[in-house]
Write an enzyme that holds these catalytic residues in place. Structure first.
Site, PDB file in Angstrom:
ATOM      1  N   CYS A  70      -3.140  -4.562   4.016  1.00 48.83           N
ATOM      2  CA  CYS A  70      -2.059  -5.400   4.550  1.00 48.83           C
ATOM      3  C   CYS A  70      -2.050  -6.832   4.039  1.00 48.83           C
ATOM      4  O   CYS A  70      -1.165  -7.603   4.405  1.00 48.83           O
ATOM      5  CB  CYS A  70      -2.113  -5.399   6.077  1.00 48.83           C
ATOM      6  SG  CYS A  70      -1.787  -3.781   6.809  1.00 48.83           S
TER       7      CYS A  70
ATOM      8  N   LYS B 150      -5.059 -12.134  20.775  1.00 50.51           N
ATOM      9  CA  LYS B 150      -6.486 -12.305  21.079  1.00 50.51           C
ATOM     10  C   LYS B 150      -7.160 -13.208  20.053  1.00 50.51           C
ATOM     11  O   LYS B 150      -7.963 -14.079  20.408  1.00 50.51           O
ATOM     12  CB  LYS B 150      -7.176 -10.947  21.121  1.00 50.51           C
ATOM     13  CG  LYS B 150      -8.658 -11.018  21.440  1.00 50.51           C
ATOM     14  CD  LYS B 150      -9.296  -9.629  21.494  1.00 50.51           C
ATOM     15  CE  LYS B 150     -10.795  -9.729  21.753  1.00 50.51           C
ATOM     16  NZ  LYS B 150     -11.439  -8.378  21.794  1.00 50.51           N
TER      17      LYS B 150
ATOM     18  N   GLU C 269       0.835  -1.196   0.000  1.00 50.02           N
ATOM     19  CA  GLU C 269       0.000   0.000   0.000  1.00 50.02           C
ATOM     20  C   GLU C 269       0.871   1.248   0.000  1.00 50.02           C
ATOM     21  O   GLU C 269       0.389   2.353   0.241  1.00 50.02           O
ATOM     22  CB  GLU C 269      -0.988   0.012   1.159  1.00 50.02           C
ATOM     23  CG  GLU C 269      -0.426   0.025   2.544  1.00 50.02           C
ATOM     24  CD  GLU C 269      -1.543   0.119   3.587  1.00 50.02           C
ATOM     25  OE1 GLU C 269      -1.720   1.212   4.137  1.00 50.02           O
ATOM     26  OE2 GLU C 269      -2.221  -0.890   3.837  1.00 50.02           O
TER      27      GLU C 269
ATOM     28  N   HIS D  30      -2.157 -11.958  11.132  1.00 46.22           N
ATOM     29  CA  HIS D  30      -1.710 -10.598  10.805  1.00 46.22           C
ATOM     30  C   HIS D  30      -1.416  -9.823  12.082  1.00 46.22           C
ATOM     31  O   HIS D  30      -2.161  -9.898  13.057  1.00 46.22           O
ATOM     32  CB  HIS D  30      -2.775  -9.876   9.979  1.00 46.22           C
ATOM     33  CG  HIS D  30      -2.469  -8.425   9.778  1.00 46.22           C
ATOM     34  ND1 HIS D  30      -1.293  -7.983   9.221  1.00 46.22           N
ATOM     35  CD2 HIS D  30      -3.183  -7.314  10.081  1.00 46.22           C
ATOM     36  CE1 HIS D  30      -1.297  -6.658   9.178  1.00 46.22           C
ATOM     37  NE2 HIS D  30      -2.430  -6.223   9.697  1.00 46.22           N
TER      38      HIS D  30
END
Length: 349
Positions: free
Chosen positions: A113, A246, A81, A237
Site C-alpha cells: 500500500c 489509534k 499491487e 494509511h
C-alpha cells in the site's frame, strides 16, 4: 532546494457496496463489522476499470489542476499491487494518455500500500538532482479480497496522482522532508498467479502497521524537531478507520487533525492510493501556511512519512478539478452479485 507538490488529482469509481450487503451474503454481523472496522461502504470499479484506467483519470485531473506542459514531465512512476499486466508497464499507458511521451522515463512500483509514496520519494530525488524538471507519482489500485475473507469488507478501488516539482512559483505544497522505516515482515503476501492475497489476520496489526507507522512518524518528527501540535492536519494509511485513529492517538495527534483526510469509512481501503487520498482530501480544504503530517504504510513492511506545508497557490489550483469529497458524492450502490461480476469473482465459462 525546495521540492513539493505542483498539483494533484484523485479518482474514485462511483460504484459502492455496503458492509451490510457483504455481511448478508456471508452471514456476518454487519453492525459489529462497522463498529470494529469503522468502514461502512467501499468503492467498486466498473467492469472496464483497472489500476491503469484509475491512474490515468487521476493523472489527467492532476494535469488539469497544474496547467503545465506535459512535455516537461521527465518521469512517470505508478505504484500499485494490482497492475493489470505482469509484463507491460502501467506507467507507459499513463504517460501516453497525458501527453508526456516520448522524452521521459517511466516505471512501475510495488510495495503493497505504500508504492505510491515510494514513487513520490523517487520523483523528489530526480527533481532535486536536476535530472528532471517534473515527475508524476501515482498510487492506484483495484484491490482484491478473497470471497468471505475479512479483506472483502475494505478492499476498494481508487487512485491519486501527484506532480512533483521544484519551481517555487508552481508549488501548491512544499514537502519539507521525508523519512522511511523498513523491515522484512511477512504480514501480507500474494504469489504470482494467486488471485487473492493471504495475510496474518489480527496478528498483523502490531508487528506490521503500528510498528512501522509509529516508528516512521517518530523518525520524521525527531529528524525535524517537530511535535504533533506543530501540524494542522495528519494523515495515516487507512486500511480501515480504526488503525489510523489509534496510530494518531498513540503519536499524540488529535481526532480533529485526522478527520479531514479520513475518507476510508466511505470508500474503503484504496491501497496504494490510501495515504495519498487522505493527503488529497486534506489539500482540498487546507489553507495557505497549514502544515500536514502524513505517514504511509505498506505490508512487507515499511512506512514513508512526510512533512508538508501548504502554499498560497493551493487556492488557485484547488477547484480546477474535482475534489475528493465531490468524487465521493452521489454513489451508485450495487448488490453482491453485481459486485462479484465487477470484481471478476465470477466469470462466464
Amino acid at each position: 532546494m525546495t521540492i513539493g507538490i505542483v498539483s494533484y488529482g484523485a479518482y474514485v469509481p462511483r460504484y459502492r457496496i455496503k458492509v451490510e450487503e457483504i455481511a448478508r451474503v456471508w452471514g456476518d454481523d454487519a453492525n459489529a463489522l462497522k463498529s470494529g472496522l469503522m468502514v461502512y461502504e467501499k468503492s467498486v470499479p466498473d467492469i472496464d476499470e483497472d489500476a491503469a484506467t484509475i491512474a490515468v483519470e487521476a493523472a489527467r485531473y492532476a494535469m488539469t489542476r497544474s496547467g503545465v506542459d506535459p512535455e516537461r514531465i521527465g518521469a512517470v512512476y505508478t505504484g500499485s499491487e494490482s497492475h493489470p499486466y505482469a509484463v507491460k508497464p502501467t506507467s507507459t499507458i499513463v504517460s501516453q494518455a497525458i501527453g508526456a511521451t516520448p522524452n521521459m522515463t517511466a516505471a512501475d512500483f510495488e510495495f503493497a500500500c505504500k508504492a505510491g509514496t515510494a514513487a513520490v520519494q523517487a520523483c523528489m530525488g530526480l527533481v532535486s538532482s536536476g535530472m528532471i524538471d517534473l515527475g508524476m507519482a501515482i498510487g492506484a489500485d483495484v484491490s482484491q479480497g478473497a470471497p468471505g475473507d475479512a479483506l472483502e469488507y475494505t478492499a476498494a478501488a481508487g487512485g491519486v496522482a501527484c506532480l512533483i516539482g521544484k519551481k517555487e512559483s508552481e508549488l501548491a505544497a512544499i514537502i519539507e522532508d521525508t523519512y522511511s522505516f523498513t523491515t522484512d515482515t511477512p504480514d501480507f503476501w500474494r504469489r504470482e498467479g494467486m488471485p487473492y492475497p493471504e495475510h496474518g489476520g489480527r496478528f498483523t496489526g502490531e508487528p506490521g502497521y503500528f510498528k512501522h507507522v509509529t516508528n516512521g512518524a517518530k523518525g520524521l518528527l525527531n529528524k525535524l524537531g517537530t511535535k504533533p501540535e506543530d501540524y494542522d492536519y495528519a494523515v495515516f494509511h487507512q486500511p480501515n478507520g480504526k488503525f489510523p485513529t489509534k496510530a494518531a492517538k498513540t503519536l499524540g495527534f488529535t481526532k480533529a487533525q485526522i478527520a479531514p483526510g479520513l475518507v476510508v469509512p466511505k470508500i474503503g481501503n484504496t491501497y496504494s492510493g490510501s495515504c495519498l487520498m487522505g493527503i488529497a482530501a486534506t489539500l482540498d480544504q487546507a489553507k495557505p501556511g497549514d502544515r500536514i503530517f502524513a505517514t504511509a504504510f505498506g505490508s512487507g513492511a515499511g512506512s514513508d512519512a512526510f512533512s508538508i506545508t501548504v502554499t498560497d497557490r493551493i487556492e488557485e489550483i484547488r477547484n480546477r478539478a474535482p475534489t475528493v469529497s465531490e468524487l465521493i458524492k452521489d454513489p451508485i450502490y450495487i448488490d453482491y452479485a453485481r459486485y462479484a461480476k465487477h470484481k471478476g469473482k465470477i466469470r462466464r465459462s
